[in-house]
Design an enzyme around this catalytic site. Structure first.
Site, PDB file in Angstrom:
ATOM      1  N   GLY A  30      -3.979   2.504   4.311  1.00  0.00           N
ATOM      2  CA  GLY A  30      -3.013   3.447   3.752  1.00  0.00           C
ATOM      3  C   GLY A  30      -3.485   4.064   2.450  1.00  0.00           C
ATOM      4  N   ALA A  31      -2.512   4.653   1.700  1.00  0.00           N
ATOM      5  CA  ALA A  31      -2.823   5.463   0.501  1.00  0.00           C
ATOM      6  C   ALA A  31      -3.870   6.500   0.896  1.00  0.00           C
ATOM      7  CB  ALA A  31      -3.282   4.588  -0.658  1.00  0.00           C
ATOM      8  N   LEU A  32      -3.532   7.240   1.928  1.00  0.00           N
ATOM      9  CA  LEU A  32      -4.518   8.099   2.583  1.00  0.00           C
ATOM     10  C   LEU A  32      -4.942   9.270   1.711  1.00  0.00           C
ATOM     11  CD1 LEU A  32      -3.019   8.185   6.205  1.00  0.00           C
ATOM     12  CD2 LEU A  32      -4.652   6.570   5.185  1.00  0.00           C
ATOM     13  N   HIS A  33      -6.236   9.576   1.783  1.00  0.00           N
ATOM     14  CA  HIS A  33      -6.796  10.729   1.069  1.00  0.00           C
ATOM     15  C   HIS A  33      -7.622  11.540   2.074  1.00  0.00           C
ATOM     16  CE1 HIS A  33     -10.392   8.274   1.159  1.00  0.00           C
ATOM     17  NE2 HIS A  33      -9.765   7.313   0.488  1.00  0.00           N
ATOM     18  N   HIS A  36      -9.945   9.691   4.523  1.00  0.00           N
ATOM     19  CA  HIS A  36      -9.307   9.157   5.740  1.00  0.00           C
ATOM     20  C   HIS A  36      -9.049  10.291   6.742  1.00  0.00           C
ATOM     21  CE1 HIS A  36      -7.734   6.040   2.767  1.00  0.00           C
ATOM     22  NE2 HIS A  36      -8.316   5.298   3.681  1.00  0.00           N
ATOM     23  N   GLN A 147     -18.405   6.036   5.548  1.00  0.00           N
ATOM     24  CA  GLN A 147     -19.719   5.558   5.102  1.00  0.00           C
ATOM     25  C   GLN A 147     -19.674   4.989   3.675  1.00  0.00           C
ATOM     26  OE1 GLN A 147     -22.568   5.225   6.844  1.00  0.00           O
ATOM     27  NE2 GLN A 147     -23.420   4.347   4.959  1.00  0.00           N
ATOM     28  N   LYS A 148     -18.592   5.320   2.937  1.00  0.00           N
ATOM     29  CA  LYS A 148     -18.500   4.768   1.576  1.00  0.00           C
ATOM     30  C   LYS A 148     -18.568   3.237   1.617  1.00  0.00           C
ATOM     31  CE  LYS A 148     -14.659   4.646  -0.849  1.00  0.00           C
ATOM     32  NZ  LYS A 148     -14.540   3.209  -1.175  1.00  0.00           N
ATOM     33  N   ASP A 149     -17.934   2.663   2.648  1.00  0.00           N
ATOM     34  CA  ASP A 149     -17.963   1.206   2.801  1.00  0.00           C
ATOM     35  C   ASP A 149     -19.165   0.826   3.664  1.00  0.00           C
ATOM     36  OD1 ASP A 149     -15.410   0.512   1.434  1.00  0.00           O
ATOM     37  OD2 ASP A 149     -14.615   1.846   2.961  1.00  0.00           O
ATOM     38  N   SER A 185      -8.859   5.020  -2.055  1.00  0.00           N
ATOM     39  CA  SER A 185      -7.446   4.786  -2.352  1.00  0.00           C
ATOM     40  C   SER A 185      -7.300   4.201  -3.750  1.00  0.00           C
ATOM     41  CB  SER A 185      -6.838   3.824  -1.330  1.00  0.00           C
ATOM     42  OG  SER A 185      -6.993   4.360  -0.040  1.00  0.00           O
TER      43      SER A 185
HETATM   44  O1  PAF Z   1     -11.893   0.099   4.896  1.00  0.00           O
HETATM   45  C1  PAF Z   1     -10.693  -0.292   4.920  1.00  0.00           C
HETATM   46  O2  PAF Z   1      -9.763   0.438   4.591  1.00  0.00           O
HETATM   47  C2  PAF Z   1     -10.384  -1.716   5.375  1.00  0.00           C
HETATM   48  O3  PAF Z   1     -11.389  -2.601   4.983  1.00  0.00           O
HETATM   49  C3  PAF Z   1     -10.163  -1.805   6.904  1.00  0.00           C
HETATM   50  C4  PAF Z   1     -11.414  -1.416   7.662  1.00  0.00           C
HETATM   51  C5  PAF Z   1      -9.006  -0.895   7.313  1.00  0.00           C
HETATM   52  C6  PAF Z   1      -9.818  -3.254   7.288  1.00  0.00           C
HETATM   53  O4  PAF Z   1      -8.653  -3.683   6.652  1.00  0.00           O
END
Ligand code: PAF
Length: 298
Positions: A30-33, A36, A147-149, A185
């Site tokens: 959530g807290a979508l930007h 997302h 890709q940030k993560d 977020s």
């Molecule tokens: O990247 C995220 O927002 C979270 O780590 C995920 C993949 C939704 C898992 O909770």
């Protein structure tokens, strides 16, 4: 858009929605930007239907981390997902996902202990567990992640391979704010001063990128440019600067065959991450893909 809160109803609805067509899935907290939403748009462009989830997953936060203050903007998020064209939204409670007595976890050994896994012990165990559960509930053909993560992507690719999930993981490019700050977020929790300071992550990666542009591939030289950039601001505490293989997250000494250059830093009480994936691309594509040199220097 149908909003569903129980796993059994979501499983049923996803099967009906899929109906032999390609189902895309965008898991979020959530807290979508706009980052997302770029995942949602990509999913919609490649799949017949798209499901999303909003769940601030407690098992991926260690004690003392920012679970309680993680931004929650559920109504605004629903409006964005509905406007974008998402068909199903799964928004379970913590007890729906982890009923009393739940003791099964997914652990991606080794990879899960590197980068953010080293700084945040147990973090990737929580991520892998919740994503495995969500895959079992939604049954997607394709799942979209930012890709940030980058370390999360490596961990989840390993999990998908090792547990034979019939899911294709699609990694989508980092989306940046006008100054270059990677969208997150957690940016909502930055004060005005900290938001300005947070640009140091982007600037450090730009410094590495400029060196890459001159043909430098030595990891030590690239690391040193990053460390110098971070040394400029004593208010930002570097957690790690790593130059690693994007699949194994093990250090590489040379980036000539592609590497992930990743940084994590504390800006005030907020931990931020950013990265640059050199892949095996010509330098021009690398710059365009990551918007590194195009962004104005702030
Ligand atoms: O990247 C995220 O927002 C979270 O780590 C995920 C993949 C939704 C898992 O909770």
């Amino acid at each position: 858009m149908q909003v569903i809160t129980t796993a059994s109803e979501m499983q049923y609805a996803c099967r009906a929605l899929k109906n032999n067509r390609t189902l895309g899935f965008v898991p979020t907290m959530g807290a979508l930007h706009d980052g997302h939403l770029s995942l949602v748009h990509r999913a919609l462009s490649e799949c017949a239907a798209v499901a999303a989830s909003i769940f601030v997953n407690p098992t991926q936060f260690a004690a003392g981390e920012d679970y309680d203050v993680y931004p929650r903007t559920f109504d605004a998020d629903c409006a964005k997902l509905e406007a974008a064209g998402v068909s199903l939204l799964f928004a379970p409670s913590a007890t729906e996902m982890y009923p009393p007595g739940a003791t099964t976890f997914v652990e991606v050994a080794s990879i899960g202990d590197r980068l953010d896994g080293a700084s945040r012990p147990g973090h990737f165990r929580g991520v892998a567990t919740v994503i495995a559960k969500l895959f079992n509930i939604v049954g997607p053909d394709r799942a979209y992640f930012g890709q940030k993560d980058a370390a999360q992507i490596a961990v989840l690719r390993a999990m998908i391979r090792d547990l034979n999930f019939p899911v294709q993981l699609i990694a989508c490019p980092i989306v940046r704010e006008p100054g270059g700050l990677a969208m997150s977020s957690r940016n909502r929790n930055l004060s005005a001063d900290d938001r300005r300071r947070a640009l140091i992550l982007h600037h450090a990666l730009r410094a590495a990128c400029k060196l890459l542009q001159t043909g430098e591939t030595n990891a030590e030289a690239l690391s040193s440019a990053i460390l110098t950039a971070f040394a400029n601001d004593p208010h930002v505490r570097l957690d790690y600067a790593a130059i690693v293989d994007p699949a194994t997250l093990l250090p590489v000494s040379d980036t000539a065959h592609g590497a992930l250059i990743a940084v994590a830093a504390w800006v005030g009480s907020t931990r931020l991450i950013d990265n640059l994936l050199t892949e095996n691309l010509p330098i021009d594509s690398l710059l365009i893909d990551n918007l590194l040199l195009e962004a104005p220097h702030v």
